[in-house]
Enzyme design. Sequence first.
Site, PDB file in Angstrom:
ATOM      1  N   SER A  38       0.799  -1.231   0.000  1.00  0.00           N
ATOM      2  CA  SER A  38       0.000   0.000   0.000  1.00  0.00           C
ATOM      3  C   SER A  38       0.829   1.275   0.000  1.00  0.00           C
ATOM      4  CB  SER A  38      -0.948   0.009   1.206  1.00  0.00           C
ATOM      5  OG  SER A  38      -0.221  -0.127   2.416  1.00  0.00           O
ATOM      6  N   ASP A 332      -2.735   8.249   8.016  1.00  0.00           N
ATOM      7  CA  ASP A 332      -3.710   7.351   8.633  1.00  0.00           C
ATOM      8  C   ASP A 332      -2.967   6.451   9.620  1.00  0.00           C
ATOM      9  OD1 ASP A 332      -2.495   5.297   7.169  1.00  0.00           O
ATOM     10  OD2 ASP A 332      -4.089   5.137   5.700  1.00  0.00           O
ATOM     11  N   HIS A 335       0.084   4.798   7.286  1.00  0.00           N
ATOM     12  CA  HIS A 335       0.791   5.393   6.154  1.00  0.00           C
ATOM     13  C   HIS A 335       1.202   6.840   6.402  1.00  0.00           C
ATOM     14  CE1 HIS A 335      -1.938   2.236   4.551  1.00  0.00           C
ATOM     15  NE2 HIS A 335      -0.829   1.877   3.937  1.00  0.00           N
TER      16      HIS A 335
END
Length: 367
Positions: A38, A332, A335
Amino acid sequence: MVNSNIVLLLINFLLIFLSSFTFSDAQLAPAVYILGDSLVDVGNNNYLKDSIVKANFLPHGVDFPGMKPTGRFCNGKNIADFIAERIGLPSPPPYLSLVSRPDKINNATSLLTGGNFASGAAGVLNTTGLALYKELIALPTQVDYFATVSEELKQKLGPSGAKKLFAKSIFVIVTATNDMLYYVASPDPSGKYNTQQQRIDFVLDALKEQLRRLYDYGARKFVVTGVPALGCCPFQRAWDGGECNEVVNSMIVTFNECLEPMLRKLKSEVKNMSYTYCDSYGILQDLIQNAKLHGFDEFKAACCGQGNYRGKLTCFRTSPYCSNRSDHLFWDPFHPTEAAQRILVDNIFDGPSKYTFPLSVKQLIAL
């Protein structure tokens, strides 16, 4: 009316001409191919029907050009974008966005300057995260996708042209984070690897196998990042009273200490391979320990999320998020913000040598 066969001949002639790769001074390499999780996913998970790991909604992308949620797990651009930007290339498109188009015949042309195969929640192992997240693109499948691209470009450019392209291109691998969380940290379901070190070695052997496959398909220049200090992300702080989880960090340090020697060994086993190992763990620790110096007023709490430190639940459509994103280290629970990811790329591209071994990314490109 122009004959369609003549048009096709002209297109093929142009592609053969491009195979000489006389690109501009501002473009340091002909292409960049990105694989991983991600941290570098630019939208592949958007095309996974059963995946619950997606970022194709606001507030993700609130600072992306056009305020557009693209599938990046960030408020704006991510590592993949900034690496391409520093090389002088457009950010490579998500591979699945191309294969889902009706005009698939033009996929190879779209991937001449690179492609992004990364998938949120994916790991080195096929099984990593699958039970929890239902559908993802593990690293072996990402390499399978690149194998398809390799064959398509051989048909477009000829074997020699494709070989030249891949040899000069940069292959960025940002992975193993999820393997640390969902495999190494827990008992092996098969009961085969009882100790944490055995599980780390298993992941490293699997990663080496995939790098070797990329090499066999033509890759020669590799940028491989270590696993960052996950123990200090907002998710861990939310469950550990605001402090870093040093058990998690210790596990990651052990993995990273074995990663660079694995790359060195692989280099000794094959011809003409070069690599850059990027110490993302050290960079993140520096950003935390010297947050103010780097322009971050908040380095513990996430900008978008819920619960303590906005780290207990991830960033949803209805999640509160901060107005001062550039002041936050984390976007978040897991990340970094766009601002933090830009600093990370600046450090590995041509920053201090203590974060890249044995070469910086810029030096690797120049070989």
